[in-house]
Structures are given as C-alpha cells and as structure tokens.
Scaffold this active site. Structure first.
Site, PDB file in Angstrom:
ATOM      1  N   HIS B  95     -17.675  25.437  -6.391  1.00 35.77           N
ATOM      2  CA  HIS B  95     -17.525  24.543  -5.236  1.00 35.77           C
ATOM      3  C   HIS B  95     -17.649  25.364  -3.957  1.00 35.77           C
ATOM      4  O   HIS B  95     -17.022  26.412  -3.825  1.00 35.77           O
ATOM      5  CB  HIS B  95     -16.157  23.869  -5.287  1.00 35.77           C
ATOM      6  N   HIS B  97     -18.532  24.971   0.591  1.00 29.22           N
ATOM      7  CA  HIS B  97     -18.836  24.126   1.751  1.00 29.22           C
ATOM      8  C   HIS B  97     -20.093  24.687   2.413  1.00 29.22           C
ATOM      9  O   HIS B  97     -20.169  24.784   3.631  1.00 29.22           O
ATOM     10  CB  HIS B  97     -17.661  24.098   2.736  1.00 29.22           C
ATOM     11  N   ASP B 120     -37.802  22.760  -9.707  1.00 29.73           N
ATOM     12  CA  ASP B 120     -37.556  23.883 -10.618  1.00 29.73           C
ATOM     13  C   ASP B 120     -36.107  23.908 -11.121  1.00 29.73           C
ATOM     14  O   ASP B 120     -35.822  24.498 -12.165  1.00 29.73           O
ATOM     15  CB  ASP B 120     -37.842  25.215  -9.914  1.00 29.73           C
ATOM     16  N   HIS B 171     -17.477  15.364   1.987  1.00 28.48           N
ATOM     17  CA  HIS B 171     -16.824  16.596   1.588  1.00 28.48           C
ATOM     18  C   HIS B 171     -17.858  17.724   1.457  1.00 28.48           C
ATOM     19  O   HIS B 171     -18.248  18.301   2.467  1.00 28.48           O
ATOM     20  CB  HIS B 171     -16.031  16.335   0.306  1.00 28.48           C
ATOM     21  N   TYR B 229     -41.424  30.133 -17.880  1.00 24.51           N
ATOM     22  CA  TYR B 229     -41.076  31.055 -16.794  1.00 24.51           C
ATOM     23  C   TYR B 229     -40.213  32.202 -17.304  1.00 24.51           C
ATOM     24  O   TYR B 229     -39.377  32.020 -18.174  1.00 24.51           O
ATOM     25  CB  TYR B 229     -40.312  30.297 -15.706  1.00 24.51           C
TER      26      TYR B 229
END
Lengths: 231, 231, 231, 231
Positions: B95, B97, B120, B171, B229
């Site tokens: 998580h 910001h 991708d 958020h 890839y």
C-alpha cells in the site's frame, strides 16, 4: 528546554526544507518559540543554507526585538511573531515557496481535502487568505500578512493545530506545528498534498473531495486522545 | 520458506518503495504471507524506513492476531489480512500513497489501459472502488476498505493476479503479487502507468485506449504458459 | 570496427537510458549494427541493467538468427532488424517507454515541432503510426510494429536520419541514429522535447509551432555540410 | 578584475546551470563581460560540461572577434554581444532551454507576475518577443535574435536590470544580470517562476496575478536603495 537546543531544532527544521526540495537558494525560513522564556529563534535573512550553524539563528522577543544574534533575522519575522502571539498553541512556524502549494496561493485557491493523505494532516481545506489591500501592502506589510492568516482562522473559528497551514494569496504557504520538527513535517506533507490536489483537479475539475466522515476517520486516526497510528 | 526469509523479503519490498520515491516519511506499507503456516509478516506502524530491520516486522495470523513482534503492526493490517483471506492466489500486499495513482483514486477514476506499458502488467483497467458509505467508515473502516476491493473484484469476476492493483476511492492504491518482490514491483509500475495515463488524458481527454487484441498480446507476452519475455 | 567494440557501444547506449531516467527496471533496449559483417548486437531480454556486461549482448544476423550469445535477445528484436533492413543509413536503434514520448504515443498524437530544441534534432513532426490492425497484432506483431514505422516513413518520403524517431501508436517511441551513442542521445532529447511539447500544448492548445524557415535554420545549424555547431 | 577571474566566474555560472538541471548535454551557455577592457568571455560551442576548464572559455571583443582561445565560441555568441552593446548595465548573459521557461517561449506567451516569487526578481511580466520574420531568420539569425530582445525592451522602455530575462518566441529564454553569478541565479529562479506560473494557469486560467502594489513591495524589498533583504 535550553535555548541552545531550540537553535538546533530550528536549524534542523530549516535543513529539512532543503533536503525535501521545498526551498531554492535562500528562500524559506523556519522559527521556533520557547513559550516559557517568550523567546523566538529564527533563521537569519538571505544566508545560504549550507553555511547555517545553530549560532547564526537569531533570537528575538515576541514583538521581534532582537535579544541575541549578530545577523539580521528573516525578513518574514513579523509574520512569525504575530502567529506566535495569536496562536498560543503553536511552537514553530515554517514558510516556504514550495512549488505546488505556492501555485494554489497564486491561483487564490484553497487546497480542498480530496483524499485521506490530506485528511491525515489537515482537518478541512487548507485556506487561502483574501488578497491584501493596497493599504495593507503599503503599510506594515509583513505584519499584515500574518494578520490576514490570523483573521481568517479566527473569523472561521479554525483551530490552528487542526489545520496547521494557510496559503497567503499571491504569495505562498505558512505552516506551523507544536514544534519545529512537526512544522517542517507539515510543510513537506502540504506540498505533497498540494501536488496531488493539482493532479486530481486537472484530471477531473468537478471532483467532490472526501466526505466529512472520511475526514473525521483519518484525522482522528493520527490526532487526539483516540489516535491509533504509530508506536 | 523460513519466516526469517519472509521478514527479509517484506523489509526489502518496503525499502523498494522508498528507493523508487513512492513513499514519504512513514507512509506506505508492505506485507507478505506464508501460506503453509498461515502467517502474515507486515511493516510496523509509523517507524522510519531507515530504522527498519527484519526483526521489527510484525507477525500475525490471517485475522490480524499478533503472533510475534514487539511493535504495533501497520494501521492498515486489516485490509491486508482480508485480501489474503479472499484472494488465495496472492502472496504479498503493498500500500502506498504514490502521487499519480493516488490522484486517480482522489478523482474517483479507474486507470484505463492506454498503452502497452499498462497492458504488460494489468489485464484491463485498474479499477477504483465506489466511495465507502458513512456506515462503513464509522464501523470497521480498515476492514471495509479491503471489502470494497474484494467486492469489486468478485462482482466483476476479475482475477486478482491478472489485475494486481486497485484504487481505493478518495484514498490510494493497494497492489499485490505472488510475492513481496512482485507486489512492490507492481506498485512501482502502477505509479509509472498512472503518470503516463495522467499525461495522456490531460493531453487528449477523449483518448480511446488500447484495443483488446493489443491488451491480450502484451499481457500474455509476460504472463501465462506462452510468455516469451525474459530469460 | 571489432564486434567487441560494438558490444561495448551498445551496452553504453543501454546504460545511458538508465542514467537519464528513460527506463524503469528492465524496460527498454538498444542495439547497433555492423553493416560490413551484417551483424546486429542487442540487449538481452529482461536482464537487470546493473548486471549487464558486454558479453551478455546478443549477436544476430539481419533476420534475427542468433549468431552468438547465451541469452535470449530483447523481445523487440524483430522491430530492430526490420528497421536495419529498411533504413540502410541507420547504425543503431533505441526503444524506451520514456514518460512523455510514450504519453504522446498513447494519445495517438505526433509531436509537433514547437520550438528550436525540436528543430535542432528532428526536421519536422515526430510522427505517430496508425494503430495496428487486430490482424497485425495477432500475427507477427513485433515485425508489424517495425512495418508500421517503415511504411509511415516510406509513404511520407521521410529520411530516417532527418527525423530519427517515431512513436508507435498506443505503445512508445523507437529512435535511431548513425551509431549507438547518437541513437541514445536522440532518445534522451526526444523525451525532453516531448515534455516541453506537453507543457506547451496544455498551456496553449492552439499553438502553431515553428515556421519552416526556423525549422530549416536550426536543423541545418547542427546537420549537413553547412553545420556550424560544435568544435 | 583579472580576465582569469572572469573565466572562472563564467565557468562557474555554466556549471550552476548543470547543477540546477537547466541544461541537457551541451545545451545552454553563459558569458560575462569585462567592461573596462571591452572583452567578453563565453563558453565554447558543443563541449561537454564536465570537460570544461577556465582555459576553454573563449575571449572575444564586443563584436565577436576572437581575441583569445583555441575553441569555437558558443553558436549564440552574436546574441550575447548584441545584448552587451545595447544593455550597458548588464555584466553577464545566460541562455538555456530550461523546460518550463522554454514551454512559455514555445507557446509565445509572456510569463505574467502571478506571485511574490516572481515579483522578488522580475518587476513585471517576463516578455516574449514577437516571432522573427523569415527574412530575419534567413539573415543574421543569431544577431536578429538579440535584436528582437533589445527592440522589445527599448520600445517598451523596460530597464534590463529590472526584468533581467526575456523569452525568445519559439526558442527559449535569455537571462542576464550584473555579473555571471547573478545571471545564472536569475535563470534558475526564472525556471522556478515559470513552473509555478504553468501550474497556476493550468489550475485557474483566468488568474489575475499580483497587484502593482504587491509587485512594488516585493521587488523593492530585494532591489534598490531601500532593499531590506539579506545581510
């Protein structure tokens, strides 16, 4: 607290502004107050940040009279001392021309609470003062700058520690906090919040912002008796 | 895998967020899970990143009960544990910001797949949850945050590993992956993708985005049995 | 030129992309060609930039057949080799997902020549290809990507060395030059030019761009028999 | 002042542009003048900044005739010398393609005084010249570039030290100052001011800008007989 310690804290707050990219050349200034002694410690005017040492900090009383220090204090001193006189809960003031917060000030716009990052630090919009009158600009200009901030907060009954920042119209932000560390921290977060508000509003101009309940939840997560964040 | 190894991986994922400029001060958090033992390892709350060591990571069970660690876990723990319970294929949660992903979350907008960089990594729009109700915010807020993500993915039948990120309205983003390394990597790429989507949409608001066939081609170039890839 | 020297040049061009912030993780790739030997030297696929050494570069013929090297070549190899076959004047190719150039590609917009920085390097708009058809995407996709570039340049009679870059619609830029050093240099300048074009167009959308005479003056200041720039 | 000292000052001004991110590769150039000797010291053309030493600076007379130096002078020399001839109060000239100032030049827009950061350095809008005619571009182009600046300032009766910068339409900014240190400083502040003006105008296009009294107050705080800023 010894005054020596306050000088060091104020110096560190000034240097934090440099480290975080909030100031250019000699722009910006931070101060702190010893409430018991009634003494303000502030950055000298126009000295390069990498030459600053604690002894260069200037000590004044609450009305800006120099008590100690060989250098001239920051030219914004009168704004700082007024904020200390009128906002008795604050322990430090920081002024920068940080890019995005200053851009909102130039646009004459408050920074609305658009997300939880804002709500974690500022319990409502970060206001922008009305423009100063020509009379105020031609008079005690630096004092009037502080007065515009104080008037806005008092007329709108805003607790300065609940919204520890204000944009001065056409100028730039002033921030504060319980001590120099927190005032600088608030200035850094304000710039991040301003940058994200800029992005959000240019992406979707009609954005509504966070609800009162989300504002409450995040603000009180980090502030007040029921705070749960941190150790 | 030993728990000690997982602590190190989770620490490294947290530090990757700092290195890539996705977090400020103590913002953000990463966790990882040992599925065999049913144990979650997560960053402690509000500790400076440069003080973090593997031993500071907090160990909890799948319902957030602390099993090991002297520090308080990240205040977002309940979102992490809910994601682990409901998305059994994921091995780590991150998580942040981060600036541009958060700006889309603040605008309440999904990040549309506008190019192959997006394709991708994310097999469709990175969704944005509906706003939480006042009831949800006033209740088990951190749990409800996770629930908003899970509900969106389940109602729209999205495979969490095909779109390993979600924006929480007002958020910021939550990202995940098969392990802590990949979850942090996805968070970094999400921010780059969000920045380019911001540029693209402010340059040409009516931009259509990539076709389904281009989305398929790029996503399956890096994922699944026919991936070509890398080495 | 020895192949060993070309490997080093190609490696350095790849590292220049990292140094200038044009690539993230393993994104991007640069190659160079030895026209006498008909050999292409290209970055391997998905290897971290800080692990790259000259020996890791993969050597192929002009149709992508591996001649030397233990690693898999860049997944974009077929675009590079097609450009070498169709643009005999170029000596190197660079592909990045650099932020602003990619944003124009995502918007499906050419980068117009808005100033002399552009004119110093690109003698006209940096074009954006039409979107690939589903058939092309489902077929030899990497080859088709190169074909879209080549077709655009050939149909519009553009000299590849006069405009050493092209945006691939919904994807990102490909750049080239007479050697690996110049191809990387062009990719870096393209990103700077794209960033300024973005700023200019979002500031004033109806901006006309430079006149043909200013384009001529600046381009031929740095290119051709009458160039005056540099030592 | 010895010419050796001027070479060092001019070199330092050039390097300040690199340090502050205003120039890419060999873009940009700074010069200084010894008014007593009538000699101009300027950066050589197209030499890497990290190879520059004071001895590489080229010395010319006020009409660009080389007096000392083995390298070719900056290709913008004729603009510098014209500014020195027509603006007798200036001691140094700096030219960059810094991103935001150049973006305003590309848009053909002056930078309006939107805040006190601007007013601290530029006593009014930083003007943008009209586009050069095809005749001027096809003729003595570099000289004509300087002429466009000089004509604008003279026709609008602007004191070059009161507004020490001008945008050249479709090109980029030229800045100046009383010496090389101040000219580079002004170029750095111009870029910061341009960036904030960009943000402000894209946030609120109808922004009015600072009042004349605020412009006066801030400009004369740092300039003239009654300046109060600094030690």
């Amino acid at each position: 607290m010894l005054l020596k310690e306050l000088r060091t804290q104020v110096l560190e707050a000034n240097l934090e502004l440099v480290k975080r990219g909030l100031v250019l050349y000699t722009f910006g200034n931070a101060s702190g107050i010893d409430r018991d002694k009634g003494l303000v410690v502030i950055k000298p005017s126009g000295v390069d940040y990498d030459e600053l040492i604690p002894e260069f900090m200037v000590v004044t009383d609450l009305h800006g009279k120099i008590i100690d220090g060989k250098l001239k204090p920051s030219s914004d001193l009168d704004t700082h001392t007024l904020l200390y006189r009128e906002f008795p809960s604050i322990g430090a003031v920081v002024h920068t021309h940080s890019e995005f917060a200053t851009s909102f000030a130039q646009a004459g716009l408050a920074i609305p609470p658009l997300g939880t990052t804002h709500a974690d630090y500022f319990y409502g919009p970060v206001p922008c003062t009305p423009p100063l009158t020509d009379e105020a600009i031609g008079g005690r200009y630096v004092h009037e700058t502080g007065l515009a901030i104080v008037n806005y907060f008092q007329q709108n009954k805003i607790d300065p520690l609940a919204i520890p920042a204000c944009l001065v119209n056409g100028h730039a932000p002033f921030c504060w906090g319980k001590d120099a560390h927190h005032a600088a921290h608030n200035a850094v977060v304000l710039e991040a919040v301003a940058k994200m508000a800029y992005n959000t509003l240019t992406l979707r101009s009609e954005c509504a912002g966070v609800s009162q309940s989300l504002l409450d939840r995040h603000y009180f997560r980090k502030h007040g008796a029921k705070a749960t964040y941190g150790q």
